[in-house]
Design an enzyme around this catalytic site. Structure first.
Site: not given
Ligand code: FPP
Length: 232
Positions: A17, A66
């Protein structure tokens, strides 16, 4: 003096991330963060496999959530995945088995066929495994496992039955999970396999995560007192 690393995980996971924030901080487009993130991935995989001899690494590269991102970003990420899973992977990691975790039905035909080809070519590499999560959801993995079990007419399940229907069938569960960028969530990552994993959340954005920080993370893992529910 350098502290010795004696206890290493057998199976380590990374939630990679902070690529977008890394780019933003530098006034760059998000794609630059993802590109830098893919370079970091190669560096960290090599360290895990070849410096520390950690046999299994799991990466959360793209969640089933996503797809909600702008098309341009998704297209760019898919192009990175296409490159990563191509013959380049075999050249870079000739002794690593590529195991894709995720619903391939939403992959482009190029990505799907390439993943299948590379997975098939590397399937007998027993020493190292890369579990690569693309369009991955931990909850969906469990739903799929239960449906496969039902389809086989199995009436009663135990943990082994469930484990053997996951993408990581035959593998040990996660020992250690690192999520970069300071976020302290699991975000649907390997929900079954994470049950007893130690968790670590360094503030570093993924593209800046480096060899030194990996070593620090492994020292953190070593310092944890893993009890698995017992009194030790
Ligand atoms: C989450 O952080 C990361 C992603 C959704 C994509 C990660 C994928 C790569 C870095 C590409 C490299 C991987 C392979 C397999 C080639 P974010 O980018 O959304 O960061 P942010 O939270 O700072 O916006």
């Amino acid at each position: 003096m350098k502290q010795e690393l004696k206890t290493l995980p057998n199976h380590i996971g990374f939630i990679i991330d902070g690529n977008g924030r890394w780019a933003k901080k530098r006034g760059l487009p998000r794609s630059a963060g993802h590109k830098a993130g893919s370079e970091t991935l190669s560096l960290i995989l090599k360290e895990c496999f070849y410096t520390y001899n950690i046999p299994i690494v799991s990466i959360y590269a793209f969640s089933s959530e996503n797809w909600k991102r702008p098309k341009q970003e998704i297209d760019y990420l898919m192009s990175l995945f296409e490159k990563y899973t191509s013959d380049d992977f075999i050249k870079e990691f000739p002794d690593v088995k590529l195991n894709i975790m995720g619903d391939e039905s939403k992959f482009s035909s190029k990505l799907a066929s390439q993943c299948q080809k590379t997975a098939s070519i590397t399937k007998n590499n027993y020493k190292y495994i890369l579990n690569l999560g693309i369009n991955y959801s931990g909850q969906e993995e469990l739903v799929n496992a239960f449906n496969s079990i039902i389809k086989k007419g199995i009436k009663s399940v135990d943990r082994e039955t469930i484990k053997s229907h996951l993408y990581t069938s035959g593998q040990p569960e996660l020992d250690f999970v690192v999520r970069t960028s300071g976020e302290q969530r699991l975000s649907n990552f390997m929900l079954w396999q994470i049950a007893y994993a130690e968790l670590y959340f360094p503030k570093t954005y993924w593209p800046s995560f480096n060899k030194k920080q990996l070593r620090e993370a492994l020292l953190v893992f070593q310092s944890r007192n893993r009890r698995f529910g017992e009194v030790k």
